[in-house]
Scaffold this motif. Structure first.
Motif, short mmCIF file in Angstrom:
data_model
loop_
_atom_site.label_atom_id
_atom_site.label_comp_id
_atom_site.label_asym_id
_atom_site.label_seq_id
_atom_site.Cartn_x
_atom_site.Cartn_y
_atom_site.Cartn_z
N ASN A 10 21.37 17.43 32.03
CA ASN A 10 20.56 18.13 31.21
C ASN A 10 21.42 19.41 30.82
O ASN A 10 22.02 20.19 31.41
CB ASN A 10 19.11 18.74 31.68
N TYR A 11 21.19 19.86 29.48
CA TYR A 11 21.59 20.90 28.69
C TYR A 11 20.42 21.72 28.27
O TYR A 11 20.10 21.24 27.18
CB TYR A 11 22.67 20.89 27.77
N GLY A 12 20.17 22.93 28.72
CA GLY A 12 19.12 23.89 28.08
C GLY A 12 17.78 22.87 27.88
O GLY A 12 17.18 22.99 26.96
N GLY A 13 17.39 21.97 28.76
CA GLY A 13 16.15 21.38 28.70
C GLY A 13 16.53 19.79 28.01
O GLY A 13 15.52 19.09 28.04
N ILE A 14 17.61 19.64 27.36
CA ILE A 14 17.99 18.58 26.79
C ILE A 14 18.72 17.67 27.44
O ILE A 14 19.76 17.90 28.05
CB ILE A 14 18.68 18.99 25.25
N GLU A 15 18.15 16.33 27.55
CA GLU A 15 18.78 15.34 28.39
C GLU A 15 20.08 14.68 27.70
O GLU A 15 19.86 13.98 26.77
CB GLU A 15 17.93 14.30 28.73
N ALA A 16 21.14 15.24 28.19
CA ALA A 16 22.46 14.71 27.52
C ALA A 16 22.88 13.30 28.09
O ALA A 16 23.47 12.42 27.29
CB ALA A 16 23.73 16.00 27.61
N VAL A 17 22.67 13.19 29.27
CA VAL A 17 23.01 11.81 29.85
C VAL A 17 21.91 11.46 30.63
O VAL A 17 21.10 12.25 31.37
CB VAL A 17 24.11 11.81 30.98
N ARG A 18 21.48 10.17 30.45
CA ARG A 18 20.25 9.51 31.04
C ARG A 18 20.47 8.34 32.04
O ARG A 18 20.51 7.42 31.52
CB ARG A 18 19.26 9.16 29.87
N ASP A 19 20.25 8.70 33.31
CA ASP A 19 20.47 7.60 34.12
C ASP A 19 21.41 6.58 34.01
O ASP A 19 20.81 5.37 33.89
CB ASP A 19 18.70 7.14 34.38
N ILE A 20 22.36 6.91 34.04
CA ILE A 20 23.56 5.96 33.71
C ILE A 20 24.07 5.53 34.99
O ILE A 20 24.36 6.12 35.74
CB ILE A 20 24.67 6.37 32.78
N VAL A 33 33.12 4.50 25.44
CA VAL A 33 32.97 4.38 23.95
C VAL A 33 31.70 4.83 23.44
O VAL A 33 30.69 4.63 24.02
CB VAL A 33 33.33 3.01 23.50
N GLY A 34 31.69 5.46 22.52
CA GLY A 34 30.60 6.15 21.77
C GLY A 34 30.85 7.26 20.76
O GLY A 34 32.00 7.62 20.69
N ALA A 35 29.77 7.52 19.95
CA ALA A 35 30.04 8.67 19.02
C ALA A 35 29.90 9.94 19.47
O ALA A 35 29.71 10.08 20.73
CB ALA A 35 28.83 8.28 17.87
N ASN A 36 30.34 10.94 18.90
CA ASN A 36 30.23 12.32 19.03
C ASN A 36 28.85 12.44 19.71
O ASN A 36 27.78 12.16 19.04
CB ASN A 36 30.40 13.51 18.05
N GLY A 37 28.53 13.24 20.87
CA GLY A 37 27.58 13.77 21.32
C GLY A 37 26.77 12.53 21.91
O GLY A 37 25.41 12.91 22.56
N ALA A 38 27.47 11.60 22.23
CA ALA A 38 26.94 10.56 22.99
C ALA A 38 26.76 10.75 24.53
O ALA A 38 25.72 10.29 25.39
CB ALA A 38 27.39 9.08 22.83
N GLY A 39 27.39 11.86 25.00
CA GLY A 39 27.34 11.94 26.46
C GLY A 39 28.60 11.78 27.22
O GLY A 39 28.53 11.72 28.45
N LYS A 40 29.73 11.04 26.59
CA LYS A 40 31.04 10.81 27.32
C LYS A 40 31.31 11.87 28.05
O LYS A 40 31.87 11.93 29.16
CB LYS A 40 31.82 9.98 26.11
N GLU A 206 25.33 5.37 24.05
CA GLU A 206 24.63 5.88 23.07
C GLU A 206 23.63 6.62 23.31
O GLU A 206 22.56 6.17 24.30
CB GLU A 206 24.23 4.60 21.99
N ASN A 207 23.43 8.03 22.62
CA ASN A 207 22.23 8.90 23.17
C ASN A 207 22.18 8.99 24.73
O ASN A 207 21.04 8.96 24.93
CB ASN A 207 21.06 8.41 22.33
N GLY A 208 23.20 9.10 25.25
CA GLY A 208 23.18 9.43 26.56
C GLY A 208 22.83 8.16 27.57
O GLY A 208 22.73 8.51 28.66
N ARG A 209 22.68 7.07 27.05
CA ARG A 209 22.19 5.71 27.85
C ARG A 209 23.46 4.77 27.60
O ARG A 209 24.07 4.67 26.27
CB ARG A 209 21.33 5.08 27.34
N ILE A 210 24.03 4.02 28.46
CA ILE A 210 24.69 2.82 28.58
C ILE A 210 24.01 1.68 27.75
O ILE A 210 22.94 1.24 28.32
CB ILE A 210 25.39 2.39 29.72
#
Length: 234
Positions: A10-20, A33-40, A206-210
């Motif tokens: 989490n960053y400031g309450g925002i979940e950047a990576v989700r249970d990967i 592999v992923g876009a900018n901000g995906a959580g890599k 993608e969006n913090g998930r595999i």
């Protein structure tokens, strides 16, 4: 082997990576592999102890590293080549390499020569200030500095970022060479085409998930990956 289970960040309450969850088998090249901000990058920073994870498990060779300091994680065999290289510009090439071994004791000459055998250009420029090197040479130095800790696993965050296409090819040859001399590689890279060509195993975040996983060859043929990351559906 590196085993990541249920990692959430989490960053400031925002979940950047989700249970990967994913694994990096010993001796292989694995890419995220992923876009900018995906959580890599957040994932790599959490593994090395720079970002505190909300939950999950990080094990190397069965040893739990979650909650350990960065120094302890490096001692256990993981190093990070950061995005943007971050060499010490006013220090020489040789001094930068020695900084990579700051947790070690004893004679470093053999290890320095091993790095030079992988990167002969660094030996040629050993007394040159790192800030005067080209972008590609600085990336070699950043990798060499990480190797000076004698890691079991080296993580690389966007190693081709900002480099000319001809240098990008050279960087990926370096990644293969590092792996061939016995170091496991976890690679984060926006250049999905190049990353998948060298990877034994690959995961799409993608969006913090595999969302997709498979071998590098399998993902190169996956229509979803081709459309989203390779710019083609052919």
């Amino acid at each position: 082997m590196l085993e990541i289970k249920g990692l959430s960040i989490n960053y400031g309450g925002i979940e950047a990576v989700r249970d990967i969850s994913f694994v990096v088998p010993s001796g292989q090249i694995v890419t995220l592999v992923g876009a900018n901000g995906a959580g890599k990058s957040s994932t790599l920073r959490s593994i090395i102890g720079l970002v505190k994870a909300k939950s999950g498990s990080i094990k190397l060779a069965g040893k739990e590293l979650m909650g350990s300091s960065t120094d302890e994680i490096v001692r256990n065999g993981i190093t990070l080549v950061p995005e943007g290289r971050h060499v010490f510009p006013d220090q020489t090439v040789l001094e930068n390499l020695k900084i990579g071994a700051y947790l070690r004791k004893g004679n470093l000459d053999e290890d320095i020569e091993k790095v030079y055998s992988i990167f002969p250009r660094l030996k040629e420029r050993s007394w040159q200030a790192a800030g005067t090197l080209s972008g590609g040479e600085q990336q070699m130095l950043a990798v060499g500095r990480a190797l000076m800790a004698n890691p079991k696993l080296i993580m690389m965050d966007e190693p081709s970022l900002g480099l000319a296409p001809i240098i990008v090819n050279e960087i990926f040859e370096i990644i293969k060479r590092v792996n061939e001399v016995g170091t496991t590689v976890l690679l984060v890279e926006q250049n999905a085409n190049m990353a998948l060509h060298v990877a034994d195993k690959a995961y799409v975040i993608e969006n913090g998930r595999i969302t997709i996983e498979g071998t590098g060859k399998e993902l190169l043929k996956d229509e979803r990956v081709k459309k989203a990351y390779l710019g083609t559906t052919a």
